[in-house]
Design a protein around this motif. Structure first.
Motif, mmCIF file in Angstrom:
data_model
loop_
_atom_site.group_PDB
_atom_site.id
_atom_site.type_symbol
_atom_site.label_atom_id
_atom_site.label_comp_id
_atom_site.label_asym_id
_atom_site.label_seq_id
_atom_site.Cartn_x
_atom_site.Cartn_y
_atom_site.Cartn_z
ATOM 1 N N TRP A 1 0.041 -6.962 8.937
ATOM 2 C CA TRP A 1 -0.293 -6.189 7.726
ATOM 3 C C TRP A 1 -0.835 -7.112 6.630
ATOM 4 O O TRP A 1 -0.193 -7.317 5.597
ATOM 5 C CB TRP A 1 0.938 -5.439 7.211
ATOM 6 N N GLN B 1 -0.988 -6.630 2.582
ATOM 7 C CA GLN B 1 0.118 -6.889 1.656
ATOM 8 C C GLN B 1 -0.021 -8.222 0.921
ATOM 9 O O GLN B 1 0.824 -8.565 0.085
ATOM 10 C CB GLN B 1 1.451 -6.893 2.422
ATOM 11 N N SER C 1 -6.282 0.537 10.392
ATOM 12 C CA SER C 1 -5.742 1.656 9.615
ATOM 13 C C SER C 1 -5.632 2.936 10.434
ATOM 14 O O SER C 1 -4.782 3.783 10.150
ATOM 15 C CB SER C 1 -6.621 1.899 8.387
ATOM 16 N N HIS D 1 -2.222 4.142 11.607
ATOM 17 C CA HIS D 1 -1.406 4.943 10.691
ATOM 18 C C HIS D 1 -1.752 6.428 10.823
ATOM 19 O O HIS D 1 -0.875 7.289 10.740
ATOM 20 C CB HIS D 1 -1.630 4.496 9.247
#
Length: 512
Positions: free
Chosen positions: A132, A135, A321, A324
């Motif tokens: 990720w 972040q 992405s 998700h």
């Protein structure tokens, strides 16, 4: 102008359907969470309708009384709202003494490791930031906080979040004035903000959700000023603050889209003279270009910084992405469309290869959409339930979060136990439960009013587009009512308008 009006009406109609759905659900059902568990597991339960109606009548009575005394026209209302907000948040901070949990805890450990020169979570295959990398902006901010206040200084984090909440509430009050220029509506909004306990509860959750709210709301406020004052500097300030917000929380990219759309739509105005069109187009191009440069520039700057520190040629691409979205369309043992670990598993199963993971996720998305198409009733129920579990949750998981962040304290005092698990918690949950129905009632009245008039200002439309974008995005993204919380607070100005209209109607009927 006709196309602009049609577009606005479509957005307003969709929001009306969404608001009516949430209002109906808030009257018939509510959502609760099990305590002493580690996962977000919402449960539908029947609403106590008689008690809810009695509570709503009482609330309307209080508002009607205050209106009759012209209390809402006083600018002191926002002072009351901010004092209440600060007092409530400080009470939570001092009583619970919150610490990071879940992803917040993982990122806190990573920030501390980065401060010590350990970048393995980014450089090693399978590390958290390897998976990720989005972040990194939050981690960079975390290092700045640690450099100023020291590592592990959670009180400093809590105070920063309190400041962000206070700024957000104050700006929403200012936005209410800019939208309606009615001091009474502003006063009603200020008093209603005392019901946003779901928002204030997150002062204990050290993460990007709350920290990003102040810069995002500043970006929205300055864009409203740009559209009303016609000053380019406000548009540029909007770009600066939305770039900071995106750095802290990438979900703020939805606000970027809303801001750009409104800059474009604002340029199309009926009253503009022909000799000013060229100037307006140039302004629009400058503001949009500057906003995009700042949003992508701050991300590039952060990535370049960590490439220099770690020796990496480029930041890992991470999990795509679309994983998700694939997860957001799946059934789950907890709640359908919510987090179930798929985005981690699919990246691991494809040996942390971003392209292969993207292909696998797209295949899963196509499979689920085909299932929805073949079985439309199933698909409709799935999407409707996912919508309601996010948007009709009066506490936005905040009470469960209080449970999580308070567990590190042994032998908690009686008041803390009551606040998190006992009678005090039940009272707070009921306040939020009544507030949701009260708030959405006002929203429905507002939307009915503007649909009937056929007019809505650009300032109002900016926030409505943002809320609509949040609804659409999180209907397909990973589900969570914590994500809906950041849009819920932006409904306040419209709810206040609807409550004022309702009180006026009641007053007129009583006089007759």
């Amino acid at each position: 102008m006709k196309l602009k009006k049609v577009f606005f009406n479509i957005i307003l109609f969709c929001l009306m359907v969404a608001a009516l759905t949430v209002l109906g659900a808030s009257i018939l059902t509510t959502i609760t969470y099990e305590m002493h568990v580690d996962v977000d597991f919402p449960h539908y339960v029947r609403e106590n309708i008689p008690l809810l109606l009695i509570s709503l009548i009482l609330v309307f009575g209080i508002f009607a009384f205050l209106k009759s005394k012209d209390v809402f026209t006083s600018k002191k209302m926002i002072g009351f709202a901010l004092v209440f907000c600060i007092a409530y948040c400080l009470m939570l901070i001092l009583v619970i003494k919150p610490q990071p949990v879940n992803d917040s805890k993982t990122l806190d450990d990573i920030i501390n490791a980065f401060m010590a020169g350990d970048y393995s979570s980014l450089t090693q295959k399978g590390g958290y930031l390897f998976i990720w990398p989005f972040q990194l902006g939050y981690v960079y901010f975390g290092q700045l906080v640690c450099s100023i206040f020291g590592t592990g200084n959670y009180l400093a984090w809590d105070i920063l979040q309190l400041v962000s909440i206070v700024i957000t509430v104050d700006l929403i009050y200012k936005m209410t004035w800019e939208m309606f220029e009615d001091r009474e509506i502003c006063g009603i909004m200020a008093l209603m903000s005392a019901g946003c306990l779901f928002f204030y509860n997150y002062v204990t959750y050290i993460y990007g959700d709350i920290l990003s709210m102040a810069p995002q709301t500043l970006a929205l406020y300055f864009m409203i000023l740009y559209m009303k004052r016609d000053k380019v500097r406000y548009g540029l300030l909007s770009g600066i603050f939305i770039a900071i917000a995106v750095m802290l929380k990438t979900n703020c990219e939805i606000a970027v889209i809303a801001l750009i759309m409104m800059v474009l739509l604002h340029t199309v105005r009926e009253h503009k003279l022909a000799n000013t069109v060229g100037r307006d187009v140039k302004r629009t191009i400058v503001i949009i270009a500057a906003m995009l440069v700042m949003v992508f520039g701050i991300k590039t700057a952060v990535n370049t910084h960590y490439c220099a520190l770690t020796g990496l040629e480029e930041i890992p691409a991470g999990s795509p992405s679309v994983s998700h979205i694939a997860m957001g369309l799946q059934e789950s043992d907890l709640e359908d469309g919510w987090y179930n670990g798929y985005n981690y598993r699919v990246f691991d199963e494809n040996d942390y290869d971003t392209d292969k993971t993207k292909e696998a996720a797209i295949t899963e998305i196509k499979r689920r959409l085909a299932l929805f198409t073949e079985h439309p009733l199933y698909g409709g129920r799935f999407l409707a339930r996912k919508f309601l579990t996010q948007w009709a949750d009066p506490v936005c998981i905040s009470t469960h979060n209080l449970d999580l962040v308070s567990r590190h304290v042994d032998d908690q005092p009686a008041f803390c136990k009551s606040l998190v698990f006992g009678k005090t918690n039940s009272i707070l949950r009921w306040i939020m439960n009544v507030f949701m129905t009260f708030c959405y009632f006002g929203i429905v009245v507002y939307l009915f009013n503007v649909l009937e008039k056929g007019e809505v200002s650009d300032s109002e439309m900016l926030i409505l587009i943002l809320i609509f974008g949040g609804i659409m995005f999180h209907e397909f993204w990973e589900g969570s009512s914590r994500y809906a919380m950041r849009y819920y607070v932006y409904w306040l100005p419209f709810a206040a308008f609807g409550i004022r209209e309702t009180l006026d109607m009641i007053s007129k009927k009583l006089k007759r």
